[in-house]
Design a protein around this motif. Sequence first.
Motif, short mmCIF file in Angstrom:
data_model
loop_
_atom_site.label_atom_id
_atom_site.label_comp_id
_atom_site.label_asym_id
_atom_site.label_seq_id
_atom_site.Cartn_x
_atom_site.Cartn_y
_atom_site.Cartn_z
N TYR A 50 50.80 42.10 -2.91
CA TYR A 50 51.70 41.60 -3.24
C TYR A 50 51.93 40.32 -2.65
N VAL A 51 50.46 39.86 -2.00
CA VAL A 51 50.74 38.00 -1.14
C VAL A 51 49.79 37.46 -2.63
N LEU A 52 48.50 38.20 -2.46
CA LEU A 52 47.04 38.20 -4.04
C LEU A 52 47.68 37.72 -5.31
N ARG A 53 48.72 38.56 -5.42
CA ARG A 53 48.82 38.53 -7.39
C ARG A 53 50.37 38.06 -7.62
N GLU A 58 53.47 36.91 3.77
CA GLU A 58 53.60 38.28 4.80
C GLU A 58 54.49 37.55 6.38
N ARG A 59 55.33 38.72 6.79
CA ARG A 59 55.78 38.50 8.02
C ARG A 59 55.43 37.69 9.02
N PRO A 60 55.69 36.27 9.62
CA PRO A 60 54.90 36.06 10.22
C PRO A 60 54.50 36.50 11.97
N TRP A 96 50.54 32.75 11.31
CA TRP A 96 50.28 32.82 10.39
C TRP A 96 48.92 32.24 10.87
N PRO A 97 47.58 32.66 10.78
CA PRO A 97 46.24 32.23 10.38
C PRO A 97 46.31 31.10 9.79
N SER A 98 45.91 30.33 10.92
CA SER A 98 46.01 28.50 10.03
C SER A 98 44.34 27.92 10.41
N GLY A 151 47.65 36.28 6.38
CA GLY A 151 46.34 36.66 7.18
C GLY A 151 46.08 38.23 6.05
N VAL A 152 46.79 38.61 5.13
CA VAL A 152 46.60 39.75 4.74
C VAL A 152 45.25 39.44 3.51
N ALA A 153 45.88 38.27 2.65
CA ALA A 153 44.83 37.48 1.87
C ALA A 153 43.16 37.31 2.87
N LEU A 154 43.27 37.59 3.69
CA LEU A 154 42.10 37.14 4.37
C LEU A 154 41.35 38.17 4.82
N LYS A 155 39.92 38.45 4.76
CA LYS A 155 38.96 39.27 5.62
C LYS A 155 38.46 39.22 6.25
#
Length: 160
Positions: A50-53, A58-60, A96-98, A151-155
Amino acid sequence: MKKLILFCFTAMLISCNSTAQKKEKKESKTFKVTKTESEWKAELSEKEFYVLRKAGTERPFTSPLNKNYSEGTYHCAACNTPLFKSKHKFDSGTGWPSFDREIDGNVGFSTDYDLGYARTEEHCATCGGHLGHVFNDGPKNTTGKRHCINGVALKFVKKE
C-alpha cells in the motif's frame, strides 16, 4: 444584457479550473529493479505494498522505527537499497521516522498534488517505491530539511 451575464458566468466557470483540481501525471521512469504488480504483491506485506507501490501513508506513531535510536542504516523495504543513516535521524514529533538528509543518489524526488498543493515526494531511486515527503521545516542547525518517511517502507540494518 443576457449575453453579458452568460459571458460573465462562463468566464467564472473557466477561471475556477485551478492547479488544485489538476492531477499531475507522474513521469514513467525505468528503475533498476522493476517487477509486475503481482510480483510486488507476492513479496511485500499488505501495508508495504500500500505504501511503497500505491503511494499510501501509514498512520502516525504506528511504526516501531519512529522511536528506534540504534546505530545503523535504513534500507528500502522493497529492494534493500540503503536510503538513510541513523546519525541523520531526529525526532520530529510527527509520528513518522524523520531524517535531515538522504544518502546521495539513492532517493529520488518528484512533485505530487494529491492534497491540492505541491509537495515533494520521495521514492527509492532503485525500485521507485514511495517513501514519504520532504519538507523545509527540519533542524535549522543542519540542513533545514525533514524527510518524513513511512516506517513500513524501511528496513533497519543495525551497525555491527
